[in-house]
Design a protein around this motif. Structure first.
Motif, short mmCIF file in Angstrom:
data_model
loop_
_atom_site.label_atom_id
_atom_site.label_comp_id
_atom_site.label_asym_id
_atom_site.label_seq_id
_atom_site.Cartn_x
_atom_site.Cartn_y
_atom_site.Cartn_z
N UNK A 1 0.86 -1.19 0.00
CA UNK A 1 0.00 0.00 0.00
C UNK A 1 0.89 1.23 0.00
N UNK A 2 0.59 2.17 -0.89
CA UNK A 2 1.31 3.43 -0.97
C UNK A 2 0.33 4.49 -1.48
N UNK A 3 -0.25 5.24 -0.55
CA UNK A 3 -1.25 6.23 -0.92
C UNK A 3 -0.68 7.30 -1.83
N UNK A 4 0.56 7.69 -1.61
CA UNK A 4 1.18 8.75 -2.41
C UNK A 4 1.31 8.34 -3.88
N UNK A 5 1.64 7.08 -4.11
CA UNK A 5 1.79 6.58 -5.49
C UNK A 5 0.48 6.02 -6.04
N UNK B 1 -9.14 -6.10 3.24
CA UNK B 1 -7.72 -6.29 3.52
C UNK B 1 -7.02 -4.98 3.83
N UNK B 2 -7.49 -3.89 3.27
CA UNK B 2 -6.78 -2.63 3.41
C UNK B 2 -7.24 -1.83 4.63
N UNK B 3 -8.12 -2.39 5.45
CA UNK B 3 -8.59 -1.69 6.65
C UNK B 3 -9.29 -0.39 6.29
N UNK C 1 -9.30 0.91 -0.93
CA UNK C 1 -9.12 -0.42 -1.51
C UNK C 1 -8.61 -0.34 -2.95
N UNK C 2 -8.90 0.78 -3.61
CA UNK C 2 -8.55 0.92 -5.03
C UNK C 2 -8.15 2.35 -5.34
N UNK D 1 -17.28 -1.25 -1.03
CA UNK D 1 -18.31 -1.73 -0.13
C UNK D 1 -17.98 -3.14 0.35
N UNK D 2 -18.24 -3.41 1.61
CA UNK D 2 -18.05 -4.76 2.17
C UNK D 2 -19.26 -5.59 1.79
N UNK D 3 -19.02 -6.69 1.08
CA UNK D 3 -20.09 -7.63 0.72
C UNK D 3 -20.22 -8.67 1.81
#
Length: 115
Positions: free
Chosen positions: A16-20, A89-91, A95-96, A111-113
């Motif tokens: 996970x890399x929010x900046x990128x 998984x990403x808390x 997620x995307x 959304x959590x299914x």
């Protein structure tokens, strides 16, 4: 067109890399699969599996020349705005990320299914 790169949790975890703009799902706008792969590598995705878990497989898979993409940002052919996941998984992280051709990056919480 939009091309979806979904991350395999190679070695039991996700990058996970929010900046990128890297999360479980990375969606790239491109003219074709070849350009999508090129842009994905510039973002930080890789397709050689270097350092990935030998038993879990490669973290990222490239698009194939026959892949045509989707007209709207999608995950497994479902528009990202309505797409869901069974496991978050990403808390609390997105997620995307959608990477538009003009350079914009949009974060999405899916959304959590339920089963």
């Amino acid at each position: 067109m939009f091309f979806d790169f979904s991350q395999n949790n190679s070695g039991g975890g996700f990058d996970f890399d929010a900046e990128r703009g890297i999360s479980e799902y990375v969606i790239v706008e491109a003219a074709d699969a070849e350009e999508a792969n090129y842009r994905a590598e510039r973002i930080g995705l890789y397709f050689d599996g270097e350092g990935d878990c030998g038993c879990c497989g490669n973290r990222w898979s490239e698009q194939w020349g026959s892949d045509k993409g989707s007209a709207v940002p999608s995950i497994y052919d479902e528009p990202v705005e309505t797409a869901g996941v069974y496991t978050k998984w990403m808390g609390d992280n997105p997620d995307a990320f959608v990477h538009y051709a003009d350079g914009r990056i949009a974060a999405h919480h899916l959304t959590k299914k339920s089963f």
